[in-house]
Motif scaffolding. Sequence first.
Motif, PDB file in Angstrom:
ATOM      1  N   ARG A 389       0.837  -1.203   0.000  1.00 27.94           N
ATOM      2  CA  ARG A 389       0.000   0.000   0.000  1.00 27.94           C
ATOM      3  C   ARG A 389       0.876   1.259   0.000  1.00 27.94           C
ATOM      4  NH1 ARG A 389      -5.367   0.233   1.431  1.00 27.94           N
ATOM      5  NH2 ARG A 389      -6.397  -1.780   1.360  1.00 27.94           N
ATOM      6  N   GLN A 390       1.973   1.181   0.775  1.00 28.27           N
ATOM      7  CA  GLN A 390       2.889   2.343   0.807  1.00 28.27           C
ATOM      8  C   GLN A 390       3.482   2.602  -0.579  1.00 28.27           C
ATOM      9  OE1 GLN A 390       5.683   1.136   3.781  1.00 28.27           O
ATOM     10  NE2 GLN A 390       4.473   1.973   5.482  1.00 28.27           N
ATOM     11  N   LEU A 391       3.885   1.537  -1.229  1.00 28.87           N
ATOM     12  CA  LEU A 391       4.488   1.684  -2.566  1.00 28.87           C
ATOM     13  C   LEU A 391       3.479   2.280  -3.544  1.00 28.87           C
ATOM     14  CD1 LEU A 391       6.387  -1.722  -2.711  1.00 28.87           C
ATOM     15  CD2 LEU A 391       7.446   0.498  -3.166  1.00 28.87           C
ATOM     16  N   LEU A 392       2.252   1.786  -3.490  1.00 31.90           N
ATOM     17  CA  LEU A 392       1.220   2.297  -4.398  1.00 31.90           C
ATOM     18  C   LEU A 392       0.903   3.754  -4.077  1.00 31.90           C
ATOM     19  CD1 LEU A 392      -1.126  -0.835  -4.512  1.00 31.90           C
ATOM     20  CD2 LEU A 392       0.196   0.093  -6.416  1.00 31.90           C
ATOM     21  N   GLY A 393       0.825   4.061  -2.774  1.00 29.49           N
ATOM     22  CA  GLY A 393       0.536   5.430  -2.360  1.00 29.49           C
ATOM     23  C   GLY A 393       1.604   6.393  -2.848  1.00 29.49           C
ATOM     24  N   SER A 394       2.877   5.950  -2.737  1.00 26.16           N
ATOM     25  CA  SER A 394       3.974   6.836  -3.147  1.00 26.16           C
ATOM     26  C   SER A 394       3.974   7.067  -4.664  1.00 26.16           C
ATOM     27  CB  SER A 394       5.314   6.235  -2.722  1.00 26.16           C
ATOM     28  OG  SER A 394       5.542   5.046  -3.448  1.00 26.16           O
ATOM     29  N   PHE A 397      -1.204   6.250  -6.478  1.00 27.61           N
ATOM     30  CA  PHE A 397      -2.448   5.455  -6.467  1.00 27.61           C
ATOM     31  C   PHE A 397      -3.214   5.785  -5.186  1.00 27.61           C
ATOM     32  CE2 PHE A 397       0.328   3.110  -9.290  1.00 27.61           C
ATOM     33  CZ  PHE A 397      -0.520   2.654 -10.283  1.00 27.61           C
ATOM     34  N   HIS A 398      -4.520   5.647  -5.231  1.00 28.69           N
ATOM     35  CA  HIS A 398      -5.320   5.893  -4.029  1.00 28.69           C
ATOM     36  C   HIS A 398      -6.540   4.984  -4.025  1.00 28.69           C
ATOM     37  CE1 HIS A 398      -6.714   8.571  -7.245  1.00 28.69           C
ATOM     38  NE2 HIS A 398      -7.910   8.531  -6.670  1.00 28.69           N
ATOM     39  N   TRP A 399      -7.297   5.012  -2.945  1.00 30.73           N
ATOM     40  CA  TRP A 399      -8.436   4.096  -2.786  1.00 30.73           C
ATOM     41  C   TRP A 399      -9.727   4.883  -2.626  1.00 30.73           C
ATOM     42  CZ3 TRP A 399      -3.552   3.206  -1.202  1.00 30.73           C
ATOM     43  CH2 TRP A 399      -2.972   1.985  -1.541  1.00 30.73           C
ATOM     44  N   ASN A 400     -10.822   4.367  -3.172  1.00 32.87           N
ATOM     45  CA  ASN A 400     -12.106   5.031  -2.958  1.00 32.87           C
ATOM     46  C   ASN A 400     -12.784   4.444  -1.713  1.00 32.87           C
ATOM     47  OD1 ASN A 400     -13.179   2.593  -3.690  1.00 32.87           O
ATOM     48  ND2 ASN A 400     -13.831   3.218  -5.737  1.00 32.87           N
ATOM     49  N   ALA A 401     -14.010   4.861  -1.477  1.00 34.36           N
ATOM     50  CA  ALA A 401     -14.713   4.440  -0.263  1.00 34.36           C
ATOM     51  C   ALA A 401     -14.956   2.941  -0.228  1.00 34.36           C
ATOM     52  CB  ALA A 401     -16.048   5.189  -0.169  1.00 34.36           C
ATOM     53  N   GLU A 402     -15.030   2.338  -1.417  1.00 30.98           N
ATOM     54  CA  GLU A 402     -15.263   0.876  -1.474  1.00 30.98           C
ATOM     55  C   GLU A 402     -13.944   0.101  -1.405  1.00 30.98           C
ATOM     56  OE1 GLU A 402     -17.064   2.856  -3.920  1.00 30.98           O
ATOM     57  OE2 GLU A 402     -18.607   2.869  -2.364  1.00 30.98           O
ATOM     58  N   ASP A 407      -6.074   4.813  -9.994  1.00 30.70           N
ATOM     59  CA  ASP A 407      -4.798   5.424 -10.384  1.00 30.70           C
ATOM     60  C   ASP A 407      -4.905   6.951 -10.259  1.00 30.70           C
ATOM     61  OD1 ASP A 407      -6.169   6.282 -12.577  1.00 30.70           O
ATOM     62  OD2 ASP A 407      -5.173   4.983 -14.014  1.00 30.70           O
ATOM     63  N   LEU A 408      -3.867   7.652 -10.736  1.00 24.80           N
ATOM     64  CA  LEU A 408      -3.818   9.106 -10.611  1.00 24.80           C
ATOM     65  C   LEU A 408      -5.039   9.793 -11.224  1.00 24.80           C
ATOM     66  CD1 LEU A 408      -0.103  10.117 -11.318  1.00 24.80           C
ATOM     67  CD2 LEU A 408      -1.497  10.868  -9.398  1.00 24.80           C
ATOM     68  N   GLN A 439      -6.880  -7.797  -2.067  1.00 17.16           N
ATOM     69  CA  GLN A 439      -6.680  -7.131  -0.772  1.00 17.16           C
ATOM     70  C   GLN A 439      -6.038  -5.755  -0.927  1.00 17.16           C
ATOM     71  OE1 GLN A 439      -4.907  -9.840   2.136  1.00 17.16           O
ATOM     72  NE2 GLN A 439      -5.833 -11.528   1.000  1.00 17.16           N
ATOM     73  N   LEU A 440      -5.506  -5.490  -2.127  1.00 17.41           N
ATOM     74  CA  LEU A 440      -4.973  -4.152  -2.433  1.00 17.41           C
ATOM     75  C   LEU A 440      -6.019  -3.308  -3.153  1.00 17.41           C
ATOM     76  CD1 LEU A 440      -1.329  -4.734  -3.770  1.00 17.41           C
ATOM     77  CD2 LEU A 440      -2.025  -3.796  -1.573  1.00 17.41           C
ATOM     78  N   GLY A 441      -7.180  -3.903  -3.416  1.00 20.21           N
ATOM     79  CA  GLY A 441      -8.233  -3.185  -4.139  1.00 20.21           C
ATOM     80  C   GLY A 441      -8.114  -3.323  -5.649  1.00 20.21           C
ATOM     81  N   MET A 442      -7.239  -4.221  -6.110  1.00 19.30           N
ATOM     82  CA  MET A 442      -7.101  -4.439  -7.565  1.00 19.30           C
ATOM     83  C   MET A 442      -8.138  -5.463  -8.011  1.00 19.30           C
ATOM     84  SD  MET A 442      -3.054  -4.757  -8.321  1.00 19.30           S
ATOM     85  CE  MET A 442      -1.868  -3.647  -7.586  1.00 19.30           C
ATOM     86  N   LYS A 443      -8.642  -5.288  -9.215  1.00 19.02           N
ATOM     87  CA  LYS A 443      -9.578  -6.266  -9.762  1.00 19.02           C
ATOM     88  C   LYS A 443      -8.827  -7.070 -10.824  1.00 19.02           C
ATOM     89  CE  LYS A 443     -13.995  -6.768 -12.026  1.00 19.02           C
ATOM     90  NZ  LYS A 443     -14.945  -6.096 -12.902  1.00 19.02           N
ATOM     91  N   VAL A 444      -8.662  -8.364 -10.560  1.00 22.97           N
ATOM     92  CA  VAL A 444      -7.914  -9.219 -11.485  1.00 22.97           C
ATOM     93  C   VAL A 444      -8.856 -10.266 -12.051  1.00 22.97           C
ATOM     94  CG1 VAL A 444      -5.962 -10.805 -11.722  1.00 22.97           C
ATOM     95  CG2 VAL A 444      -5.822  -8.905 -10.114  1.00 22.97           C
ATOM     96  N   GLU A 445      -8.881 -10.338 -13.378  1.00 21.36           N
ATOM     97  CA  GLU A 445      -9.722 -11.351 -14.024  1.00 21.36           C
ATOM     98  C   GLU A 445      -8.803 -12.467 -14.532  1.00 21.36           C
ATOM     99  OE1 GLU A 445     -12.655 -11.866 -17.843  1.00 21.36           O
ATOM    100  OE2 GLU A 445     -11.734  -9.932 -17.459  1.00 21.36           O
ATOM    101  N   VAL A 446      -8.974 -13.668 -14.000  1.00 23.10           N
ATOM    102  CA  VAL A 446      -8.121 -14.790 -14.410  1.00 23.10           C
ATOM    103  C   VAL A 446      -8.678 -15.380 -15.713  1.00 23.10           C
ATOM    104  CG1 VAL A 446      -7.280 -17.091 -13.785  1.00 23.10           C
ATOM    105  CG2 VAL A 446      -7.443 -15.308 -12.050  1.00 23.10           C
TER     106      VAL A 446
END
Lengths: 592, 301
Positions: A389-394, A397-402, A407-408, A439-446
Amino acid sequence: MHWRAEAGTLCAGIVLFGMTSLAAGLRTPAEEVAKYQDLHGRVGGSLVVYQRAEPKTLNPLFGFDLSSREAIGLLQADLVHINRKTHEAEPALASGWKVSGGGRAYTLRLRRGLHFSDGEPFTAEDVVFSFQLYLDEKLNAPQRDLLVVGGKPLRVEVVDASTVRVVLSRPYAAAERLFDSIAIVPRHAVEKAYREGTADRLWPLDAKPGSVVGMGPYRLKAYTPGQSLVLERNPFYWKVDAAGRRLPYLDTIEFRFAGSEDAQLLHFVSGDAGMLSGLGARNFEYLKQEQRTRGAQLVDAGPGLEYNFLFFNLRPGAEGGDPGFQVRHGRFAQDAFRQAVSAAIDREGIVRLVYGGRAAAIWGPVTPGDRRWWDEEIPRPARSIKRARQLLGSAGFHWNAEHELLDLRGNRVEFSLVTSSSNAERRRTATVIQNDLSQLGMKVEVVPLEFRAMLDRVMRAHRFDAAIFGLASGDADPNADMNVWLSSGGMHLWNAEQTSPATGWEAEIDGLMEQQMSEMDARRRKKLFDRAQALLAEHMPLICTVSPDILAAAKAGLENFSPAVIPPYTLWNVERLYWAPGSGGAGASGAR
Amino acid sequence: MTRFFARRVAQAMLLLVVVSAGVFALAALAPGDYFAELRSDPRVDPAAIETLRARYGLDRPLAVRYGVWLGEAVRGDLGVSLAYNMPVTELLAPRAGKSLELAATAWVLGWILSLALAVGAAVRPGGWMDRTTGWLVSGLLVLPEVLLAPVLALVAARTGILRLGGFELALLALTPGVAPVLLRHGRAALKEAAGAAYVEAARARGIAGRRLWLVYIFPAAANPLISLFGMSFAGVLSGSLVVEAVTGWPGMGPLFLDSIAGRDFYVVVAVTLMMAALLAAGNLAADAMLYALDPRLRRPQ
């Protein structure tokens, strides 16, 4: 008159015998065999090995698939052979070699007095002829690329009847390893087909047994289409045991074809198969529980050379310039994004959940099984969502309420992850990664795809966001993987065949790999390669996950069964295998 | 008669051309080719792979490849296996023999068992035999070969009663898949014929036993069974491909599945075409039998 004629015939016979013996004595020097002082086995018996698929050919120039390579490996021999246990290059048909010209020339001394499996003598001409075949552009054998160093093919020349010199266009570290698995073919048996332009059709499976000639421990005995390939001892094999008995010990090796790993397992459980290789963790555990195979030798040889990894498509302009991909590509190209993904992946979880503990977590493409090139200094941070999360924040990247990752520009971070549908372990790994990244809030489609369809999509069309892949080199030396490391390489998966390195760190890796390739000092070479490994671990173009263990099984009583981590995993020391007295091994009753 | 058969043969030939074009297109359009696997070997240069593709004509347009292949197929050359680097006909011949051996045995066994049980059911409609065969048909129809074969293979491996890769195991796995369709149709056809008004009339006239069955019931029930007879063999053979792959019988099945996974293009096309040819031949044979047995077909149209 009658008596005189008989006396004449007798005299002529004696003279002829004397001349033949003399000529033979002049022509055929004493056989310079390789002797195993530590080997005291027992001759006889047979071993039944079930392969997953039928071999396709016995032609060493065009045996691409694993099954063909396994069979060809028993029929043919090479000049220098990599010991699958020690990972060191050892004398084979060449009894020794000398490096000169600052690493540009290798002079190989051939064993004298050896014969091919049809009894014809082995000479330096056979060596030169073999390399001529491998290097022929018209034949285009897949091994050719290995034998082209610095853009120029190796030059092989005869020095004398038992010496050849191999000249390279530039110094090449550990060039002797190039000769491993390059089968020396008999000129007398192959030249006619080569001149007629039919060398690629030589030695199909249904070839007449006597026509397939080699210097390996076995020779072809019989082939039944779709059923079995039987090999018998080569009576001219050039290795002997401590008592001077000619190897191999086992009279025959019978390859049968099972079709799948599960079918291989059933044949082992039923007692048909004497040996089992390439086992998955699930089947290995099954065998440990199975009553019928109690007493069998179940060996976990530890992590092999296969490295599994996740990688993103870093090729600019891939997906035909699709604007959606351009946005995603912008994220993938950020080091912090890839490092965050790496930090969030639970490698130990994959080892435990997917491989039942029979794998090793890895952070770089060199696995713990590759003892010489494994770098202890490569950072191996434990999984940390906080750090991710720290790496993404730096990186903005940020997170919404959900708790969705944006991204930027406020776009949701989502991507597809392609994997092979036929590889259960990789499919499950993809699911674990999907869960980890959620758990990082990413949506991955396999997206599971049939293996060849996946290869086509990833490596030819370059139409993918991210993929899970695994590579395993046939050698523990980094030179074997140059196509992966160099930015110009066709296997530089994340952004292949670059005309000039896209990033500074790729340029640095290119330089380091080129340098190590020519560095003749082993310690300095290791340092250069360690630095390349460190750069890869820092920038994470390949987010390495695990290296599966090499798992194998054999019936009780099969002596010297010792699976290795370099293929062929179980038959690498076939000439040393033998059945212990009174063992219930396949065909052991025939032992004497 | 000549026109009837000429039309049927022409239809069969047309079917084969259409099937070959369809399979050729599907196989060629599937992503990845035989040499794709080499791409996962770090030691092989991608340029070498492209040269290999070109050598086998995989870089040529689909229509050109099909045209060349069709021209050679007419002369009996079905192409070269990319994996085995040998003519497809040579590769298939020994395996086709094994597949035919298994399929023909299962087919004959399936017909004998089905007809015997169907007659048993039709002799006394509603009786225990009729009810049992009804349950048997339902049970076997929902039991796919793809499930039965691995279960039998597992039992064979653990008990040693049957040999894995042996003929008996493959036959045991295949025949239950063959029988229910034949039994269902045979039972229905014979029951219908046995209950027909003219059979009742024959019974009323005192005709019974073997004569009643051979002269009155079987000929009336023959038409649907003969049609089924023609189609059934190709069906059994295609079922045997799966059974062979699971039980290890060395027929075309393991090669066919391996070729699909490995994109061994011409082998896939040849095996599929062989299936279509057997289907067409079966139908042609059925037509000939119907022509001989059914006078309505011999009347001028």
